[in-house]
Design an enzyme around this catalytic site. Sequence first.
Site: not given
Ligand code: CA2
Length: 147
Positions: A24, A101
């Site tokens: 991320y 995303h």
């Molecule tokens: O890539 C993306 O922006 C997502 O929406 C992020 C989601 C995931 O479930 C989607 O498939 C794709 C997960 C968000 C989790 O966010 C975090 C950020 C930093 C550290 C851990 C988790």
Amino acid sequence: MPKPIYVLSGPNLNLLGTREPHIYGTTTLDEVKALCEARAAAAGFTVVFRQSNHEGELIDWIQEARTQGSAIVLNPAGYGHTSIALLDALQAAELPVVECHLSNPAARETFRRHSYVSQVAKGVVMGLGAASYELAVEAATRLAAKA
Ligand code: CA2
């Protein structure tokens, strides 16, 4: 002054920049907010930038955007893969929606390949890290200006 662009982020995105940087990135959500504000301002728009870990709160904000906003940029996070309720709220809002995303869900686990939000989105920006938000805001300003 046009109505603001609502930039909404779903569950766990408050952790941005602190965990899983290989997926991320290292930009924090506060930094993403500043990027979105700058991109919107260049097109004459303001943003309402919010994050929630709660599905109902996101739905409340989409309903608020219906009357108070000119477009919605949404990173639904995990709810994009599961939530018919979010889709219903977005359909009812009758505003341009840009899904965004940070990662590219199509290149990850198969369960990430389906998004309910995509069904109502005018466009989807994915895989570009924080730039996904900036480009989604740019797209939203163009859609809002034409609406
Ligand atoms: O890539 C993306 O922006 C997502 O929406 C992020 C989601 C995931 O479930 C989607 O498939 C794709 C997960 C968000 C989790 O966010 C975090 C950020 C930093 C550290 C851990 C988790």
